[in-house]
Scaffold this active site. Sequence first.
Site, PDB file in Angstrom:
ATOM      1  N   GLY A  45       0.789  -1.227   0.000  1.00 39.18           N
ATOM      2  CA  GLY A  45       0.000   0.000   0.000  1.00 39.18           C
ATOM      3  C   GLY A  45       0.818   1.272   0.000  1.00 39.18           C
ATOM      4  O   GLY A  45       0.306   2.348  -0.335  1.00 39.18           O
ATOM      5  N   GLY A  47       5.020   3.247  -0.229  1.00 41.60           N
ATOM      6  CA  GLY A  47       6.457   3.256  -0.514  1.00 41.60           C
ATOM      7  C   GLY A  47       6.872   2.340  -1.657  1.00 41.60           C
ATOM      8  O   GLY A  47       6.289   2.341  -2.742  1.00 41.60           O
ATOM      9  N   LEU A  48       7.882   1.550  -1.400  1.00 39.17           N
ATOM     10  CA  LEU A  48       8.438   0.678  -2.434  1.00 39.17           C
ATOM     11  C   LEU A  48       7.440  -0.413  -2.845  1.00 39.17           C
ATOM     12  O   LEU A  48       7.380  -0.798  -4.007  1.00 39.17           O
ATOM     13  CB  LEU A  48       9.728   0.024  -1.932  1.00 39.17           C
ATOM     14  CG  LEU A  48      10.806   0.984  -1.406  1.00 39.17           C
ATOM     15  CD1 LEU A  48      12.085   0.205  -1.082  1.00 39.17           C
ATOM     16  CD2 LEU A  48      11.092   2.083  -2.415  1.00 39.17           C
ATOM     17  N   ARG A  96       2.671 -10.630  11.448  1.00 35.70           N
ATOM     18  CA  ARG A  96       3.203 -11.227  12.678  1.00 35.70           C
ATOM     19  C   ARG A  96       2.309 -12.341  13.218  1.00 35.70           C
ATOM     20  O   ARG A  96       2.740 -13.130  14.062  1.00 35.70           O
ATOM     21  CB  ARG A  96       3.317 -10.156  13.773  1.00 35.70           C
ATOM     22  CG  ARG A  96       4.408  -9.154  13.509  1.00 35.70           C
ATOM     23  CD  ARG A  96       4.304  -7.997  14.478  1.00 35.70           C
ATOM     24  NE  ARG A  96       3.064  -7.244  14.284  1.00 35.70           N
ATOM     25  CZ  ARG A  96       2.811  -6.087  14.889  1.00 35.70           C
ATOM     26  NH1 ARG A  96       3.700  -5.564  15.729  1.00 35.70           N
ATOM     27  NH2 ARG A  96       1.690  -5.442  14.666  1.00 35.70           N
ATOM     28  N   TYR A 176      22.578  -3.244   4.901  1.00 33.01           N
ATOM     29  CA  TYR A 176      23.295  -3.555   6.142  1.00 33.01           C
ATOM     30  C   TYR A 176      22.929  -4.933   6.692  1.00 33.01           C
ATOM     31  O   TYR A 176      23.292  -5.264   7.821  1.00 33.01           O
ATOM     32  CB  TYR A 176      23.111  -2.444   7.196  1.00 33.01           C
ATOM     33  CG  TYR A 176      21.695  -2.120   7.557  1.00 33.01           C
ATOM     34  CD1 TYR A 176      20.929  -2.980   8.334  1.00 33.01           C
ATOM     35  CD2 TYR A 176      21.110  -0.947   7.126  1.00 33.01           C
ATOM     36  CE1 TYR A 176      19.628  -2.686   8.665  1.00 33.01           C
ATOM     37  CE2 TYR A 176      19.795  -0.635   7.455  1.00 33.01           C
ATOM     38  CZ  TYR A 176      19.072  -1.512   8.223  1.00 33.01           C
ATOM     39  OH  TYR A 176      17.767  -1.221   8.546  1.00 33.01           O
ATOM     40  N   LYS A 191      16.692  -8.835   9.045  1.00 35.98           N
ATOM     41  CA  LYS A 191      16.904  -8.856   7.593  1.00 35.98           C
ATOM     42  C   LYS A 191      17.967  -9.893   7.234  1.00 35.98           C
ATOM     43  O   LYS A 191      17.869 -10.570   6.198  1.00 35.98           O
ATOM     44  CB  LYS A 191      17.324  -7.477   7.090  1.00 35.98           C
ATOM     45  CG  LYS A 191      16.243  -6.397   7.202  1.00 35.98           C
ATOM     46  CD  LYS A 191      15.186  -6.500   6.104  1.00 35.98           C
ATOM     47  CE  LYS A 191      14.307  -5.254   6.017  1.00 35.98           C
ATOM     48  NZ  LYS A 191      13.231  -5.358   5.028  1.00 35.98           N
ATOM     49  N   ILE A 220      16.211   4.970  -0.469  1.00 38.45           N
ATOM     50  CA  ILE A 220      15.216   5.423  -1.448  1.00 38.45           C
ATOM     51  C   ILE A 220      14.166   6.172  -0.647  1.00 38.45           C
ATOM     52  O   ILE A 220      13.606   5.613   0.301  1.00 38.45           O
ATOM     53  CB  ILE A 220      14.564   4.211  -2.145  1.00 38.45           C
ATOM     54  CG1 ILE A 220      15.630   3.385  -2.876  1.00 38.45           C
ATOM     55  CG2 ILE A 220      13.477   4.675  -3.110  1.00 38.45           C
ATOM     56  CD1 ILE A 220      15.084   2.108  -3.508  1.00 38.45           C
ATOM     57  N   ARG A 228      11.321   7.392  10.186  1.00 39.86           N
ATOM     58  CA  ARG A 228      11.769   6.679  11.387  1.00 39.86           C
ATOM     59  C   ARG A 228      13.288   6.448  11.395  1.00 39.86           C
ATOM     60  O   ARG A 228      13.843   6.026  12.392  1.00 39.86           O
ATOM     61  CB  ARG A 228      11.033   5.348  11.497  1.00 39.86           C
ATOM     62  CG  ARG A 228       9.559   5.525  11.816  1.00 39.86           C
ATOM     63  CD  ARG A 228       8.814   4.234  11.978  1.00 39.86           C
ATOM     64  NE  ARG A 228       7.377   4.486  12.102  1.00 39.86           N
ATOM     65  CZ  ARG A 228       6.536   4.605  11.075  1.00 39.86           C
ATOM     66  NH1 ARG A 228       6.970   4.458   9.836  1.00 39.86           N
ATOM     67  NH2 ARG A 228       5.252   4.854  11.279  1.00 39.86           N
TER      68      ARG A 228
END
Lengths: 312, 312, 312, 312
Positions: A45, A47-48, A96, A176, A191, A220, A228
């Site tokens: 929905g 951003g990327l 989650r 990262y 990640k 981006i 945040r």
Amino acid sequence: SWLHSSAALQQSSPPPQVKFFPAAEGVMLPTGSFKDRVAFITGGGTGLGRAMTTTLSQLGAQCVIASRKLEVLQKTAEEISNQTGNKVHVVQCDVRDPQAVSRCVDQMETLTGLPDVVINNAAGNFVCPSERLSLNGWKSITDIVLNGTAFITLEIGKRLIQNQKGASFLAITTIYAESGSGFVVPSASAKAGVEALYKSLAAEWGRYGHRFNIIQPGPIKTKGAFSRLDPTGVFEKSMLGRIPVGRLGTPGEIANLAAYMSSDYATWMSGAVIRFDGGEYVSMAGEFNELIKVTPDQWKIMEAMIRSTKGS
Amino acid sequence: SWLHSSAALQQSSPPPQVKFFPAAEGVMLPTGSFKDRVAFITGGGTGLGRAMTTTLSQLGAQCVIASRKLEVLQKTAEEISNQTGNKVHVVQCDVRDPQAVSRCVDQMETLTGLPDVVINNAAGNFVCPSERLSLNGWKSITDIVLNGTAFITLEIGKRLIQNQKGASFLAITTIYAESGSGFVVPSASAKAGVEALYKSLAAEWGRYGHRFNIIQPGPIKTKGAFSRLDPTGVFEKSMLGRIPVGRLGTPGEIANLAAYMSSDYATWMSGAVIRFDGGEYVSMAGEFNELIKVTPDQWKIMEAMIRSTKGS
Amino acid sequence: SWLHSSAALQQSSPPPQVKFFPAAEGVMLPTGSFKDRVAFITGGGTGLGRAMTTTLSQLGAQCVIASRKLEVLQKTAEEISNQTGNKVHVVQCDVRDPQAVSRCVDQMETLTGLPDVVINNAAGNFVCPSERLSLNGWKSITDIVLNGTAFITLEIGKRLIQNQKGASFLAITTIYAESGSGFVVPSASAKAGVEALYKSLAAEWGRYGHRFNIIQPGPIKTKGAFSRLDPTGVFEKSMLGRIPVGRLGTPGEIANLAAYMSSDYATWMSGAVIRFDGGEYVSMAGEFNELIKVTPDQWKIMEAMIRSTKGS
Amino acid sequence: SWLHSSAALQQSSPPPQVKFFPAAEGVMLPTGSFKDRVAFITGGGTGLGRAMTTTLSQLGAQCVIASRKLEVLQKTAEEISNQTGNKVHVVQCDVRDPQAVSRCVDQMETLTGLPDVVINNAAGNFVCPSERLSLNGWKSITDIVLNGTAFITLEIGKRLIQNQKGASFLAITTIYAESGSGFVVPSASAKAGVEALYKSLAAEWGRYGHRFNIIQPGPIKTKGAFSRLDPTGVFEKSMLGRIPVGRLGTPGEIANLAAYMSSDYATWMSGAVIRFDGGEYVSMAGEFNELIKVTPDQWKIMEAMIRSTKGS
Ligand SMILES: NC(=O)c1ccc[n+]([C@@H]2O[C@H](COP(=O)([O-])OP(=O)(O)OC[C@H]3O[C@@H](n4cnc5c(N)ncnc54)[C@H](OP(=O)(O)O)[C@@H]3O)[C@@H](O)[C@H]2O)c1
Ligand SMILES: NC(=O)c1ccc[n+]([C@@H]2O[C@H](COP(=O)([O-])OP(=O)(O)OC[C@H]3O[C@@H](n4cnc5c(N)ncnc54)[C@H](OP(=O)(O)O)[C@@H]3O)[C@@H](O)[C@H]2O)c1
Ligand SMILES: NC(=O)c1ccc[n+]([C@@H]2O[C@H](COP(=O)([O-])OP(=O)(O)OC[C@H]3O[C@@H](n4cnc5c(N)ncnc54)[C@H](OP(=O)(O)O)[C@@H]3O)[C@@H](O)[C@H]2O)c1
Ligand SMILES: NC(=O)c1ccc[n+]([C@@H]2O[C@H](COP(=O)([O-])OP(=O)(O)OC[C@H]3O[C@@H](n4cnc5c(N)ncnc54)[C@H](OP(=O)(O)O)[C@@H]3O)[C@@H](O)[C@H]2O)c1
């Protein structure tokens, strides 16, 4: 101070090399590349995720986007459908929650059938010194990023296997994930876990017709990420200075890469990890890269000093 | 069949190169290297954790070992204390439970004060095809390995910071943390997360006097690991064939490495990831390594064929 | 300017965490660990090579050091022998020249027999923008570092194989071998080549009783390295600021690590790559690590801004 | 024997998952994506280089291909020009020779001007146990692969910088560049060097408008590669068994990836290393992936054994 120096920096114009690296925003793949395909995008929905959904929809896919905020999803879905003429479905889902994930896939099966393309893009993140991080803070991020990705991937994967259906899975991680990074520790850990999950399944589930790949984006500009991670805007300026290409990435660019990786043009790609960051990672990691500050005249002096060195 | 071929293989003698690679089991560091130091080892009651505790205790450390099974811990503690003459304390703790972790560190503060050496060694693992893996199975592993390590590390780290005390942190991961591996997917994901956690904190918490390092062990025979990873014993034989050094590792060897990394001899080591696996990883990963099966006579034939190739 | 700001920086005192990370310079391994062993060290006359030779000699090894400058070698050999009571032999050898390498190994065979320990430490390097780099400059570095290491390793390896003798090989590379780095491009390329060479042979030659490992040092002050990499001394200060441990490494520390890796305590280590850099690499590579500059008060402001963010 | 078992294996049909992974051979990028662009491809006369040249030519580029065999180049150039309608120029050049490289770039400047796209694809390789490798063998490969790539890249890069012209550089390496591999040791070392070179320059030369990226191909059938790497054809079968996607790659697939990476759609990509191998690398590297041989019935037995394990 560092935090308040942003005003001055704000003025700074982009580095000159930017003219060599214009962002191509148009859709890259041939029209219809995803015709008769179903694509499922978490966090689609905003951003990327929104950008990737838009591109897949333009290329003919029927998309299903899922996240927590139903209204945001619905607004995005409508806007994309209007633009592309292809249906975008929405499913409310907190990744989650294993039961919510199961219900979400049920719903998708009803709406569109199981997907041909899965993009695990939903995530959470915020900057915080680790000594100030609460265990809730730790879990709020790792539950979304690592458990959420695992729940979605295992749930859809198992059903695809049962139905003997192939698919392309893509996960959006970060530059990262491999190196780790202070101040975003739960995100880095989760990640990295996602990357291992996808590399593992690339090896294990190829026999079922599944591919698993990863994009590690550099910075981006999206509201979600930047509000945040860089609430003051100071960090952005500092990043620009160390990105060799001299600019942030754009959502359209990552959407083209993601569409390629999810397409039939990339059926031989599996277990791949693609860093997409304007060169930021190698620029940070290389020990002597800060010598970029040395001017040609200073180099002449330094070369003379080096030449005059005798012995080891 | 593959599963039942173990009997035949069992007979096979070790490869000849093993004679060049005897395992040195004696303690390596100088006596007293950990005198007046406190070492905290999770999972210290069994397997590799027990071996590391033994070595640190021999070197003068006061050890605290923690895991779920109090009786196992107590038996180990007594045996080690008897052997080394140095006190080994036990604390019951399920590392998945943040409150248990907090109580555990309280107890340690009372018993010994905060530690100088922390070894995150507790873990769970079992082999399972990912399509047979339940979400409970996923969580049972990732909660111990990733969350457990994070809870222990953050809890101890924060208290050390508040007390302005330095420490060495070590995590035991695995050689498949980076590459991923099918059939142990929750472990691969969680261990990758642990590596990112430790690399991140190495960067962030150096300023507080903390170092963070990682050992990635290859196969070392312990009841815990092998009963759940190789219940039939078949896999062990197959591993031996691809370990260049020709044998499994021993607990004493990893204990010496861990002691070194936790000692004052390694104060300049931080953010390091040490693979310790008899060469297994590079041997598996290198695309042409299976040519090791080609005999000298066959090489002559192949060289002749290659020489006779014309053009590209 | 950057180049001339060194004077001011020179004054700066070491960061406070240094007190937690004292360098232990004493020899770590048990006395006699290399008794009856022969160790061959290229570039053993100066810097890190000299330190490793000293430690191995103290531990009982008969050492052979080789490089171009015979006088430097002789002086070092004498000094070390005097200190340790163990013979240090010298052989003049330019590692770029295959015939010189062959003669050097002949000489060693006569002097001491083939070695048990080989350390490829000789190297050349200088900082230079790549557009100012001549092809001679490129070759002067890659010939020493990559070809030199290969010539030494293949020549000794082949003879060991013929004599059915095992050995431990160690190569000294650098933290930028994996990431690459601008301004030291021939060195980065050649060192990366050395790492692949050693990982490859770890897999291939284990069966002959050979182990191959790598140390990637971060900055350790030696005349050879620093005079050509940081002639003005400015870079050193800047490195210190990003090394989590807060100081440069010392030759004695790397000598202890190298001795361990070459010893019987590490017979199960092969194909390993050990970064030894005070945490510099992870600190540079992690995207958000520069937030270390944010003060506690600024964090409070930033946290409030993050909390007030609505939506994605 | 292994070498002679090929006949039997030859018969084997492709694994069933191949039906999910058809190779898309058509050109992916929009028509005219390389209009008015000049592309320079080393080794463009054969194999993968020829495929990449064909695709770039179809997309509108004026191509210049260079290698040693003029006739091969001319034949290829004519065939491609005939097919695409766009001029393909040829320049004879042995990339090992700096002067030949300089003359080659002179010629290109005359023919087309400096390039917008550079693809370093020329290479040599053959399988050989390292103890049978002559120093000439070592140099014959590393001179082409590492020095050749460096000479081409530095020569063109310097001229582009002088002319203030941007460009995209791409190097073709291999999946064993990072891991190393026995039996192709000079290639592994040199390709690792190439990767460090390109990551280094990505950081250093971004400011001049240059991007540097890498493709690591897995096995793609070309006469050049396979006749010297798998003269008997046995290895191919064995590779197929461990490639998750179940087939080799095709030249057309890598050409599409290379075209994307060299195009304006990827201007934000620099310092990236893209593995393109059907999942072979992760499949080899993951320690437990051979459990793929265990059947569902055997898993039931193993699961029962694991469940019945008591304690650690
Ligand atoms: N932008 C960057 O610079 C950058 C850099 C590196 C990596 N990335 C990665 O790119 C991806 C997209 O980020 P973005 O920049 O586009 O930020 P974003 O707009 O904040 O996207 C995050 C998305 O995740 C969804 N999400 C969060 N929690 C969820 C949950 N529990 N269940 C389901 N969905 C949830 C959000 O939707 P709801 O709030 O509706 O749930 C939102 O749509 C993320 O994986 C991020 O880590 C971004
Ligand atoms: N052995 C190998 O070949 C090998 C290879 C690679 C990596 N490793 C790693 O080496 C470490 C030690 O393994 P090992 O072979 O020694 O196996 P092990 O004997 O099974 O050790 C695991 C330990 O973790 C503890 N533990 C498990 N769950 C726990 C929990 N929730 N809370 C607290 N403690 C818990 C166990 O004690 P309780 O049951 O009392 O809780 C046990 O002492 C592990 O991290 C493992 O992943 C081993
Ligand atoms: N010091 C650091 O911060 C650092 C950091 C990362 C890596 N390293 C690595 O550590 C190793 C030692 O460096 P160092 O700092 O001790 O510098 P150093 O004192 O300059 O050592 C280099 C040695 O290599 C020898 N050498 C150079 N060219 C040679 C040739 N053609 N043939 C034979 N020997 C040759 C030199 O002796 P001759 O002049 O007599 O030939 C010298 O003894 C090198 O591999 C270096 O890349 C050092
Ligand atoms: N095919 C695969 O499975 C595979 C896998 C991994 C990587 N690769 C890489 O892909 C690239 C292309 O390989 P390929 O499979 O297409 O094999 P190929 O047809 O043998 O291509 C090699 C090309 O390099 C040229 N070349 C060799 N030596 C040269 C020199 N000294 N100067 C200039 N050109 C030279 C050759 O042309 P001349 O003989 O006319 O000089 C030939 O056109 C190589 O970099 C290879 O390492 C291939």
